[in-house]
Design a protein around this motif. Structure first.
Motif, short mmCIF file in Angstrom:
data_model
loop_
_atom_site.label_atom_id
_atom_site.label_comp_id
_atom_site.label_asym_id
_atom_site.label_seq_id
_atom_site.Cartn_x
_atom_site.Cartn_y
_atom_site.Cartn_z
N ASP A 1 -57.65 44.58 -2.16
CA ASP A 1 -56.50 44.12 -1.53
C ASP A 1 -55.31 45.02 -1.93
N GLY B 1 -56.00 48.19 0.27
CA GLY B 1 -55.40 47.77 1.50
C GLY B 1 -54.11 47.63 2.08
N GLY B 2 -53.48 47.45 0.97
CA GLY B 2 -52.00 47.41 1.28
C GLY B 2 -51.13 48.62 0.59
N THR C 1 -47.95 49.40 2.75
CA THR C 1 -47.01 48.69 2.24
C THR C 1 -46.41 48.96 0.91
N LEU C 2 -47.30 49.31 0.10
CA LEU C 2 -46.93 49.85 -1.36
C LEU C 2 -45.99 50.87 -1.39
N ALA D 1 -44.36 52.54 0.76
CA ALA D 1 -43.16 52.26 1.60
C ALA D 1 -42.06 51.37 0.69
N LEU D 2 -42.43 50.71 -0.33
CA LEU D 2 -41.57 50.01 -1.02
C LEU D 2 -41.41 50.67 -2.45
N GLY D 3 -42.24 51.79 -2.54
CA GLY D 3 -42.09 52.56 -3.83
C GLY D 3 -42.91 51.57 -5.03
N ALA D 4 -43.72 50.98 -4.95
CA ALA D 4 -44.66 49.83 -5.63
C ALA D 4 -45.67 50.47 -6.01
N GLN E 1 -46.46 50.26 -10.01
CA GLN E 1 -46.51 48.89 -10.51
C GLN E 1 -47.92 48.13 -9.91
N ALA F 1 -37.28 54.09 -4.74
CA ALA F 1 -37.11 52.72 -4.24
C ALA F 1 -35.96 52.08 -4.60
N VAL G 1 -35.92 51.86 0.89
CA VAL G 1 -37.11 51.55 0.98
C VAL G 1 -37.64 51.06 2.75
N MET G 2 -38.63 50.79 3.20
CA MET G 2 -39.11 50.93 4.43
C MET G 2 -40.14 49.57 4.82
N VAL G 3 -40.09 49.16 6.01
CA VAL G 3 -40.92 48.27 6.28
C VAL G 3 -41.78 48.97 7.54
N HIS H 1 -48.83 44.20 5.18
CA HIS H 1 -49.92 43.91 4.34
C HIS H 1 -49.56 42.42 3.61
N VAL H 2 -50.31 41.43 3.83
CA VAL H 2 -49.94 40.38 2.85
C VAL H 2 -51.03 40.36 1.73
N LEU I 1 -42.46 39.59 -5.07
CA LEU I 1 -42.44 40.12 -6.58
C LEU I 1 -42.57 41.81 -6.58
N VAL I 2 -43.63 41.92 -5.36
CA VAL I 2 -43.87 43.62 -5.33
C VAL I 2 -42.83 44.34 -5.12
N ALA I 3 -41.54 43.80 -4.62
CA ALA I 3 -40.68 44.82 -4.26
C ALA I 3 -39.38 44.57 -5.44
N PRO J 1 -39.70 43.01 -9.09
CA PRO J 1 -40.60 42.44 -10.12
C PRO J 1 -39.76 41.51 -10.94
N ARG K 1 -39.07 40.73 1.30
CA ARG K 1 -39.36 41.98 0.32
C ARG K 1 -38.08 43.03 0.41
N VAL K 2 -37.92 43.35 1.52
CA VAL K 2 -36.88 44.55 1.69
C VAL K 2 -35.57 44.02 1.13
#
Lengths: 568, 581
Positions: free
Chosen positions: A212, A215-216, A219-220, A222-225, A228, B415, B419-421, B426-427, B437-439, B441, B490-491
């Protein structure tokens, strides 16, 4: 193999046990020689310690070199027989299993592909693949239940005869006491194993989390995560580690326990035999035979007492899932259609669904009608027009046929409702447009504005689009799907948002070429694209599931502000 | 698609890394080996005891010592075995856990530009399937292999202790085994590879059919799909049979080795017993020892494949670990942020191993401006967006976001600013809360609910549920449009003042797409926004429009100006608006 014959549902009474047993028995032509081979192999395994005992008794203890070499020769002969018998048994047994596997896989595959669909609930691709993959394999693995357990039983019987021949109390102790002892051991071990399995599950969860997280990745990042997420995974992995070590510990103690118990059983029999040998009632060679046979027979006994039940239980559990698919009611139970004269276009009368609430609509051959509706209503209307969904009330007639009465496998001859999702079919561009029929895909490709993409492809219409059409962009896939709809021979055509992934100039080009591409057919275009709607003979606006307005695009643009909002 | 650019580690690199991970706890490893050696030694006690009993029967004597030896052998061997297995599991499982953590960390640290060039699923396969393959041998094959190897060694020593010639007799197995193995090793890899390829071709065919099922059914093409699956399934059957037959032939060779070994031990033992060198009991012990060796010998031969497969999986894993970026950018001190939101000068960029996708881009975006990028597909829109977020390195020129080059910032500092979408949203498997919380925490529930309300209205509660609703893989299916709503939320929760939006709305219908646009417009008011306009309504709403063509900005201005400038935008707009009144 014909799709129709294979997809016909088996009788409803067949339960999961019947499926497993039927699959195994159905392979009897292969299973019988397989069983014979494996049985000979198993019996010879029992014979090995018997012959070793004879070598020692007749050759070594008696100091007789001729007997020594004779019995060593017999021993080699036994080995040759058991090895050859195994080759024969495994060849036929596996052939039977694999053929049953293939047969059952195709039965499930045809059911999945059956155009009548599933009437009880939709099934995800993942669920279908799980049943068609693992479950089918487990059920067909049940074929081996007709091979190994029976062969093992033969070995146990032969061992019993040998042991009883030497000393009947020892024989009875092994053949009757052995299974009871093993069952008790299994019962004691079951709790331990269950704990180990539960702990194992935590490890499997860590693997799922890894898939998971990776796969993300986009997305991660792009969010700088990503850091984490990595830390989160590290924590989950550490938990899985603790669980795995606990599982290993549980398992190790279980193994130790069963080894001690089995060792005690074998040693107990051995010591009893020693006492008899000291007393002179059996010979040294017979003592060795007893010890050897007891050790060898524990394998088949274990398999019979414990493994057979587990294999059977797994196979029937999988069979339940396979049957849930094979027995799923079709979405359509159609009798043969009453045929009206052809060439009557599309006719909806007071059609009701979850979102559509009483829509009547006529589309004559050669006519193009636009429909503007909110997303769920639009999707439902397309399904109703395509016949994949039956109306709760009212009727849908296409090309003179009541869709509800038309067999699902023949629907596409009359109406094609192109799904909005632009699927690519494995194979060439031409195959994607024409399927198996031959013809010239170029006119349809030109009408869907795929022609410029075609020029960039290395082999033109013969270019393979790759798995899931990955060699194409989203916009190209959508245009390819539109070409497929244009090329379909059905007299009625339903398009659903066909240009959402293409740029404005291409969209205009598609709109300009649409009328010519669909000439002569009854066409419904469900969309909110003004370029397409402007080229429709009329536009039907649905609000709250009912027809709110019907007019030409220009007139609606002038008269209705809600329409203007809906299409811009 | 290009070939995988993820490297596969060499055998030496793989071994070095594996050894390094194992040796993080050298004493535990040594302890496990000692315990397993003890187990193997205890395995000699039972046959020895039985042999002594045979001598007692033949020659008379006291059986107590022999019986004690058997009891000690059974109980001691089992307990030592359990202890050894536990300690070995401690070493191996810990090593496995570190390995999988390292590979996930390494995969996540890869440059996004590199990941884009890797075929779909390659990275996931390396972090899951390959780890699983290594995990399987860690829990089963390696302990079994170690135990069997030690048992073989112990048996050899035991036979030699009875009489050196008995050990020589046991070696009769070696040539027979060698012939069988040579044949096997020559054929097995090829048939195994063919079987694996056939199985995955069948799975791909089935997956493709299931995914495109609505289309197949709509066009009446299911029969062709079924026949293709049937063809693949039959190919699998043929290869499955061939691999099993190759295995069975190896089994035949091993049976013959057993026959050779047992016959030669009995012959040598008979000759030695005849000359009085060994007792009948000792010959019995020797043959029992050898009978007990069948299992371990089979394990050693059968596990060669598993270990080989695991070694190649390990090489792929180490390949990822080795390509981890050690330098993940640096943090910045506060206060150096410039007030120009985005400044790009002479930017040239492209994906690895591909030609430039952007040529000499110059761009200056003041704070708070809403900029739309327009252009046909392949014009470089997404490339520009990714370069501005620092997900793609500049080949020449400079990118500055809030005063910093985003590509050189560590990701946390980046970040906080931008940030970007992206296009594929991905869910994550878990609750809606986990997903948000990914974006951010540290955000509390109220903030999360506010964010969802802002981008989706109250309707998300009926479409998705509450914050505790489980979504993603293994849970409820989330419609693409709802996935995009979660992505926008998230953004919205992120503190970044610069937002880059490149959502593909192709799968959402026009109504949903428009609703998303308007929600984004409201939610990001006040921030600097760069949006890749997939629909021209997004451009019309923007403060400023950039038209990209073949990697260059060909037009730059407000909608009202460009729509009448007679350039490419005017053409696009004319096509778009021709029937929109």
């Amino acid at each position: 193999m014909s799709a129709r014959a294979a997809a016909s549902p088996p009788s409803r009474s067949a339960g999961p046990r019947r499926l497993v047993a039927g699959t195994a028995v159905g392979a009897w032509r292969r299973v019988l020689p397989g069983l014979a081979g494996i049985a000979v192999h198993q019996v010879c395994e029992i014979a090995v310690p018997v012959v070793v005992g004879l070598v020692i008794d007749r050759g070594i203890v008696a100091h007789d070199p001729v007997a020594l070499w004779t019995w060593i020769g017999v021993l080699v002969g036994v080995f040759l027989t058991l090895a050859l018998a195994f080759q024969v048994g495994i060849f036929f047994g596996l052939r039977g299993m694999e053929e049953a596997h293939h047969g059952l896989r195709m039965r499930t595959t045809w059911r999945m592909l059956d155009p009548r669909g599933f009437g009880d609930r939709p099934r995800s691709a993942g669920e279908l693949l799980g049943i068609g993959g693992t479950d089918v394999q487990t059920v067909s693995g049940g074929v081996m239940l007709l091979v190994f357990p029976i062969a093992e039983l033969a070995a146990v019987i032969v061992a019993g005869i040998v042991l009883v021949g030497i000393s009947w109390p020892l024989g009875v102790a092994v053949i009757a006491g052995g299974p009871i002892f093993l069952l008790l051991l299994d019962r004691v071990g079951r709790a331990l194993r269950r704990r180990a399995e539960a702990e194992q599950q935590v490890t499997a969860d860590a693997a799922t989390l890894a898939a998971d997280v990776i796969g993300g990745f986009r997305t991660l990042s792009a969010l700088g995560a990503t850091a984490q997420a990595s830390a989160r995974y590290r924590a989950a992995s550490s938990r899985a580690l603790d669980a795995a070590i606990a599982a290993r510990r549980t398992e190790a103690w279980f193994v130790a326990l069963s080894r001690i118990a089995t060792g005690a059983f074998v040693a107990g029999i051995g010591i009893a035999a020693v006492v008899m040998a000291i007393g002179g009632s059996i010979s040294v060679g017979q003592l060795i035979t007893v010890v050897g046979v007891v050790q060898v027979v524990m394998g088949p006994l274990q398999a019979l007492a414990v493994n057979v039940g587990a294999t059977w239980a797994r196979a029937t559990a999988s069979a339940t899932r396979v049957l849930s698919l094979l027995h799923a009611p079709p979405a359509h139970e159609a009798d043969d259609a009453t045929v009206e004269p052809r060439g009557t276009g599309i006719r909806l009368r007071d059609v009701v669904g979850d979102h559509v609430r009483g829509v009547s609509l006529d589309v004559a051959p050669g006519e193009v009608v636009g429909v503007v509706a909110d997303a769920p209503t639009a999707a439902e209307l397309v399904a109703l027009l395509g016949g994949t969904r039956a109306p709760a009330a009212g009727s849908v007639h296409v090309d003179g046929h009541d869709l509800a009465a038309l067999p699902a496998s023949r629907r596409h001859e009359h109406v094609v409702a192109a799904p909005h999702a632009a699927h690519a079919i494995a194979g060439s561009v031409a195959r994607n447009v024409l399927g198996r029929s031959t013809g010239d895909p170029h006119p349809a490709l030109a009408a869907s504005a795929f022609d410029d993409a075609l020029r960039a492809l290395p082999s033109g219409t013969a270019t393979d689009v790759g798995p899931s059409g990955r060699a194409l962009s989203g916009g190209q896939r959508q245009r390819l799907a539109l070409a497929r709809a244009y090329a379909a021979p059905a007299a009625a055509l339903v398009l659903h948002d066909p240009t959402t992934a293409v740029d404005a100039v291409t969209e205009l080009r598609i709109a300009e070429r649409m009328r010519e591409a669909v000439a002569g057919r009854a066409v419904v275009v469900v969309c909110s694209t003004p370029q397409l709607l402007a080229r429709a003979d009329r536009v039907v606006v649905l609000e709250h599931g009912r027809v709110a307005a019907t007019d030409r695009h220009e007139a609606l643009m002038a008269s209705s502000t809600t329409y203007v909002e809906a299409v811009s | 698609m290009s070939a995988p650019t993820l490297p596969i580690a060499s055998g030496r690199d793989t071994a070095r890394l594996a050894w390094g991970i194992l040796c993080r706890r050298p004493w535990t490893l040594a302890g496990a080996l000692v315990l397993l050696a003890g187990t193997a030694t205890a395995g000699l006690a039972v046959p020895t005891g039985l042999g002594m009993l045979v001598d007692v029967v033949v020659d008379g004597g006291d059986p107590v010592l022999a019986i004690a030896l058997i009891v000690i052998g059974v109980v001691g061997g089992s307990l030592l075995g359990a202890a050894g297995a536990i300690v070995l599991a401690l070493v191996l499982e810990t090593a496995l856990a570190r390995l999988r953590e390292d590979v996930v960390d390494a995969a996540l640290s890869l440059s996004p530009a590199v990941v884009d060039t890797i075929p779909d699923g390659e990275l996931v396969a390396r972090t899951t399937h390959d780890v699983e393959a290594v995990g399987e041998v860690t829990t089963e094959a390696i302990p079994a292999f170690a135990g069997s190897l030690l048992a073989v060694v112990a048996t050899g020593i035991g036979l030699a202790a009875l009489h050196p010639l008995l050990l020589v007799a046991m070696l009769a197995v070696v040539p027979v085994h060698a012939i069988a193995l040579r044949h096997y090793i020559r054929r097995a890899p090829r048939v195994y590879a063919a079987e694996r390829a056939a199985v995955s071709a069948r799975s791909r065919e089935m997956l493709a059919a299931m995914r495109s099922l609505p289309t197949l059914q709509a066009y009446g093409w299911t029969e062709t799909a079924g026949e293709r699956i049937g063809h693949r399934s039959w190919t699998v059957l043929r290869w499955a049979l061939r691999t099993r037959l190759v295995q069975a032939r190896l089994g035949f060779g091993m049976n013959m080795a057993e026959a050779a070994g047992l016959a030669s031990i009995l012959a040598v033992g008979g000759w030695l017993a005849g000359s009085g060198t060994v007792t009948v009991g000792e010959v019995t012990t020797a043959s029992l020892l050898f009978l007990a060796l069948f299992g371990p010998l089979a394990v050693l031969v059968m596990l060669v494949d598993d270990l080989q497969a695991a070694a190649s999986a390990l090489a792929r894993i180490v390949g990822v670990v080795r390509s981890a970026r050690s330098d993940r950018g640096r943090a910045v001190d506060e206060g150096s942020d410039a007030d120009a939101a985005i400044a790009v000068a002479g930017l040239r960029a492209g994906y690895p191993d591909r030609p430039d996708a952007l040529h000499a881009i110059d761009l200056h975006v003041p704070q708070g401006q809403w900029v739309a990028i327009v252009g046909s597909s392949g014009a470089g829109k997404t490339t520009l967006a990714r370069a501005i977020v620092g997900l793609l390195d500049a080949r020449a020129g400079s990118v500055s976001v809030a005063g910093h080059d985003p590509a050189t910032l560590d990701e946390a500092s980046r970040a906080e600013r931008v940030v970007m979408v992206g296009q594929d949203v991905h869910v994550f498997s878990g609750s809606v809360r986990d997903n948000l919380l990914v974006a951010a925490p540290r955000a509390d529930d109220a903030a999360l609910v506010d964010a969802m309300d802002a981008v989706a209205g109250a309707a998300w509660r009926t479409r998705i549920g509450d914050l505790d609703a489980l979504v993603g893989d293994g849970h409820a299916h989330v419609e693409p449009v709802d996935a995009q709503r979660i992505a926008l939320a998230r953004v919205l929760l992120s503190p970044a003042s610069i937002v880059v939006l490149d959502e593909a709305t192709a799968d959402a219908d026009t109504h949903d797409a428009r609703a998303l646009e308007l929600a984004a417009r409201r939610a990001f008011a006040g921030r600097t926004v760069l949006t890749v306009a997939h629909r021209l309504s997004q451009a019309r709403d923007a403060d400023r429009i950039l038209v990209l063509d073949a990697g260059r900005i060909v037009e730059d201005g407000a909608h009202d100006d460009l729509a009448h400038a007679g350039g490419p935008y005017a053409a696009l707009w004319a096509a778009w608006s021709s029937q929109r009144g």
